[in-house]
Design a protein around this motif. Structure first.
Motif, PDB file in Angstrom:
ATOM      1  N   ASN A  91       6.410   7.466 -28.660  1.00 32.18           N
ATOM      2  CA  ASN A  91       5.074   6.898 -28.456  1.00 32.18           C
ATOM      3  C   ASN A  91       4.367   7.515 -27.247  1.00 32.18           C
ATOM      4  O   ASN A  91       3.153   7.719 -27.276  1.00 32.18           O
ATOM      5  CB  ASN A  91       5.163   5.370 -28.330  1.00 32.18           C
ATOM      6  N   ALA A  92       5.110   7.828 -26.207  1.00 31.78           N
ATOM      7  CA  ALA A  92       4.474   8.509 -25.064  1.00 31.78           C
ATOM      8  C   ALA A  92       3.978   9.887 -25.486  1.00 31.78           C
ATOM      9  O   ALA A  92       2.922  10.347 -25.032  1.00 31.78           O
ATOM     10  CB  ALA A  92       5.459   8.622 -23.901  1.00 31.78           C
ATOM     11  N   THR A  93       4.724  10.524 -26.385  1.00 34.05           N
ATOM     12  CA  THR A  93       4.301  11.842 -26.876  1.00 34.05           C
ATOM     13  C   THR A  93       3.001  11.728 -27.667  1.00 34.05           C
ATOM     14  O   THR A  93       2.089  12.546 -27.489  1.00 34.05           O
ATOM     15  CB  THR A  93       5.419  12.472 -27.746  1.00 34.05           C
ATOM     16  N   ILE A  94       2.904  10.719 -28.519  1.00 35.96           N
ATOM     17  CA  ILE A  94       1.653  10.500 -29.277  1.00 35.96           C
ATOM     18  C   ILE A  94       0.477  10.351 -28.311  1.00 35.96           C
ATOM     19  O   ILE A  94      -0.571  10.982 -28.470  1.00 35.96           O
ATOM     20  CB  ILE A  94       1.763   9.219 -30.155  1.00 35.96           C
ATOM     21  N   LYS A  95       0.659   9.514 -27.279  1.00 33.27           N
ATOM     22  CA  LYS A  95      -0.452   9.226 -26.355  1.00 33.27           C
ATOM     23  C   LYS A  95      -0.808  10.443 -25.517  1.00 33.27           C
ATOM     24  O   LYS A  95      -1.996  10.748 -25.310  1.00 33.27           O
ATOM     25  CB  LYS A  95      -0.088   8.031 -25.457  1.00 33.27           C
ATOM     26  N   ALA A  96       0.198  11.160 -25.047  1.00 33.77           N
ATOM     27  CA  ALA A  96      -0.068  12.327 -24.190  1.00 33.77           C
ATOM     28  C   ALA A  96      -0.744  13.438 -24.988  1.00 33.77           C
ATOM     29  O   ALA A  96      -1.718  14.056 -24.517  1.00 33.77           O
ATOM     30  CB  ALA A  96       1.236  12.831 -23.567  1.00 33.77           C
ATOM     31  N   LEU A  97      -0.253  13.695 -26.189  1.00 35.88           N
ATOM     32  CA  LEU A  97      -0.844  14.770 -27.002  1.00 35.88           C
ATOM     33  C   LEU A  97      -2.281  14.437 -27.404  1.00 35.88           C
ATOM     34  O   LEU A  97      -3.160  15.311 -27.371  1.00 35.88           O
ATOM     35  CB  LEU A  97      -0.010  15.000 -28.268  1.00 35.88           C
ATOM     36  N   ALA A  98      -2.515  13.187 -27.798  1.00 36.60           N
ATOM     37  CA  ALA A  98      -3.873  12.790 -28.204  1.00 36.60           C
ATOM     38  C   ALA A  98      -4.843  13.018 -27.046  1.00 36.60           C
ATOM     39  O   ALA A  98      -5.947  13.562 -27.236  1.00 36.60           O
ATOM     40  CB  ALA A  98      -3.884  11.332 -28.645  1.00 36.60           C
ATOM     41  N   ALA A  99      -4.440  12.624 -25.847  1.00 34.10           N
ATOM     42  CA  ALA A  99      -5.337  12.765 -24.691  1.00 34.10           C
ATOM     43  C   ALA A  99      -5.517  14.230 -24.305  1.00 34.10           C
ATOM     44  O   ALA A  99      -6.632  14.673 -23.998  1.00 34.10           O
ATOM     45  CB  ALA A  99      -4.788  11.964 -23.515  1.00 34.10           C
ATOM     46  N   ALA A 100      -4.415  14.998 -24.315  1.00 34.05           N
ATOM     47  CA  ALA A 100      -4.511  16.412 -23.911  1.00 34.05           C
ATOM     48  C   ALA A 100      -5.418  17.183 -24.862  1.00 34.05           C
ATOM     49  O   ALA A 100      -6.251  17.997 -24.432  1.00 34.05           O
ATOM     50  CB  ALA A 100      -3.115  17.040 -23.890  1.00 34.05           C
ATOM     51  N   ARG A 101      -5.276  16.915 -26.150  1.00 34.82           N
ATOM     52  CA  ARG A 101      -6.094  17.633 -27.141  1.00 34.82           C
ATOM     53  C   ARG A 101      -7.550  17.198 -27.042  1.00 34.82           C
ATOM     54  O   ARG A 101      -8.455  18.026 -27.118  1.00 34.82           O
ATOM     55  CB  ARG A 101      -5.546  17.387 -28.540  1.00 34.82           C
ATOM     56  N   ALA A 102      -7.790  15.905 -26.881  1.00 38.37           N
ATOM     57  CA  ALA A 102      -9.180  15.413 -26.826  1.00 38.37           C
ATOM     58  C   ALA A 102      -9.877  15.880 -25.557  1.00 38.37           C
ATOM     59  O   ALA A 102     -11.068  16.206 -25.577  1.00 38.37           O
ATOM     60  CB  ALA A 102      -9.192  13.893 -26.902  1.00 38.37           C
ATOM     61  N   ALA A 103      -9.156  15.927 -24.451  1.00 37.44           N
ATOM     62  CA  ALA A 103      -9.784  16.273 -23.168  1.00 37.44           C
ATOM     63  C   ALA A 103      -9.717  17.768 -22.872  1.00 37.44           C
ATOM     64  O   ALA A 103     -10.440  18.264 -22.002  1.00 37.44           O
ATOM     65  CB  ALA A 103      -9.108  15.497 -22.038  1.00 37.44           C
ATOM     66  N   GLY A 104      -8.855  18.485 -23.562  1.00 37.78           N
ATOM     67  CA  GLY A 104      -8.679  19.910 -23.240  1.00 37.78           C
ATOM     68  C   GLY A 104      -8.047  20.103 -21.870  1.00 37.78           C
ATOM     69  O   GLY A 104      -8.266  21.111 -21.194  1.00 37.78           O
ATOM     70  N   LEU A 105      -7.219  19.126 -21.471  1.00 40.01           N
ATOM     71  CA  LEU A 105      -6.572  19.154 -20.147  1.00 40.01           C
ATOM     72  C   LEU A 105      -5.128  18.681 -20.298  1.00 40.01           C
ATOM     73  O   LEU A 105      -4.817  17.933 -21.240  1.00 40.01           O
ATOM     74  CB  LEU A 105      -7.263  18.157 -19.198  1.00 40.01           C
ATOM     75  N   PRO A 106      -4.251  19.030 -19.371  1.00 43.72           N
ATOM     76  CA  PRO A 106      -2.926  18.418 -19.394  1.00 43.72           C
ATOM     77  C   PRO A 106      -3.048  16.899 -19.248  1.00 43.72           C
ATOM     78  O   PRO A 106      -3.971  16.409 -18.584  1.00 43.72           O
ATOM     79  CB  PRO A 106      -2.218  19.008 -18.164  1.00 43.72           C
ATOM     80  N   ALA A 107      -2.145  16.187 -19.905  1.00 37.26           N
ATOM     81  CA  ALA A 107      -2.204  14.723 -19.854  1.00 37.26           C
ATOM     82  C   ALA A 107      -0.801  14.168 -19.643  1.00 37.26           C
ATOM     83  O   ALA A 107       0.185  14.734 -20.119  1.00 37.26           O
ATOM     84  CB  ALA A 107      -2.795  14.170 -21.147  1.00 37.26           C
ATOM     85  N   LEU A 108      -0.741  13.041 -18.941  1.00 33.46           N
ATOM     86  CA  LEU A 108       0.527  12.355 -18.670  1.00 33.46           C
ATOM     87  C   LEU A 108       0.438  10.951 -19.256  1.00 33.46           C
ATOM     88  O   LEU A 108      -0.470  10.194 -18.910  1.00 33.46           O
ATOM     89  CB  LEU A 108       0.761  12.282 -17.155  1.00 33.46           C
ATOM     90  N   ALA A 109       1.365  10.644 -20.177  1.00 31.79           N
ATOM     91  CA  ALA A 109       1.385   9.308 -20.773  1.00 31.79           C
ATOM     92  C   ALA A 109       2.674   8.590 -20.407  1.00 31.79           C
ATOM     93  O   ALA A 109       3.706   9.218 -20.145  1.00 31.79           O
ATOM     94  CB  ALA A 109       1.261   9.402 -22.287  1.00 31.79           C
TER      95      ALA A 109
END
Ligand SMILES: O=P(O)(O)OP(=O)(O)OP(=O)(O)OC[C@H]1O[C@@H](n2cnc3c(O)ncnc32)[C@H](O)[C@@H]1O
Ligand SMILES: [Mg+2]
Length: 241
Positions: A91-109
């Motif tokens: 689930n952390a992977t789902i959240k981190a990937l969704a944010a990174a792709r949407a923002a075009g930035l690294p994301a930490l979930a």
């Protein structure tokens, strides 16, 4: 499997064990079985992919010494993806990937939860769901009362928190880390500090609940701190002073 994924942890993969720390193994010990090459997080902007104010406060404090410019998923107006996996890392992977792709930035979930031994590890991955109200919103007093009512007949009071932290990049690469803190559950809940289920958890060897404890002390020993210690060792460099 992608060619760069021989390490077994390079994608923090769904259904794959992440780097893990708990209070027995010793957090941040630099895991002997840690794969040699993990992607480094370069200084710059980092999305904190959570909509939970308590977590955001704790994760932002953990990241603070590394000179990242953090922005939350809420501030960017990013939606909350459905958490459809049956593991914290998933689930952390789902959240981190969704944010990174949407923002075009690294994301930490962060995906985390509270587990009670006599409830077979529940509520576990479903910890947030137990607090959901039928009309929307969450009631943690209700959730803690539910856990206590179900666990009360059992002599075994052991409980633990788990935290999975996953870093994701817009190209789909992920790195995942997991930390745990063992202890016991108490009822009624005690303390106004912290958030979520903190008032019903006493860490091993302690007397105060996470809800009573100085936040700096929770920060020193928590599941989130342990997961972050592994992430730091693998992916972060402190800025030169
Ligand atoms: O998914 P995001 O947006 O990050 O926020 P969330 O609150 O939905 O987070 P989770 O899906 O990971 O659910 C975690 C649940 O476990 C609780 N929890 C996690 N860490 C905790 C901690 O350190 N202290 C108390 N409760 C915690 C938290 O309040 C949630 O109910
Ligand atoms: Mg959630």
């Amino acid at each position: 499997m992608p060619a760069d994924d021989r390490s077994g942890a390079g994608r923090g993969g769904l259904n794959r064990p992440a780097n893990a720390a708990d209070d027995r193994s010793g957090a941040g010990r630099g895991g002997l079985d840690r794969p040699a090459r993990q992607r480094q997080l370069a200084p710059g902007r980092l999305v904190l992919a959570s909509h939970n104010a308590g977590k955001l406060r704790e994760v932002a404090a953990l990241v603070a010494p590394f000179g990242m410019q953090v922005v939350s998923a809420g501030e960017l107006g990013l939606p909350e993806p459905a958490e459809t996996e049956d593991s914290f890392i998933g689930n952390a992977t789902i959240k981190a990937l969704a944010a990174a792709r949407a923002a075009g930035l690294p994301a930490l979930a962060d995906d985390s939860g509270f587990s009670v031994a006599s409830l077979g590890g529940g509520p576990g991955v479903r910890t947030a769901d137990w607090a959901e109200l039928p009309g929307g919103g969450r009631d943690y007093a209700m959730a803690m009362a539910k856990v206590a009512a179900l666990a009360e007949p059992h002599a075994d009071r052991s409980a633990w928190f788990t935290c999975a932290l996953v870093l994701a990049w817009p190209d789909g690469h992920t790195e995942g880390f997991e930390g745990k803190v063992q202890g016991s559950w108490v009822a009624p809940p005690r303390g106004e500090r912290g958030f979520g289920y903190d008032p019903m958890f006493v860490p091993e060897g302690g007397a105060e609940t996470f809800g009573e404890m100085d936040p700096a002390e929770k920060h020193r020993i928590s599941h989130r701190a342990r997961a972050f210690a592994l992430l730091e060792a693998a992916c972060l460099a402190r800025p030169a002073r």
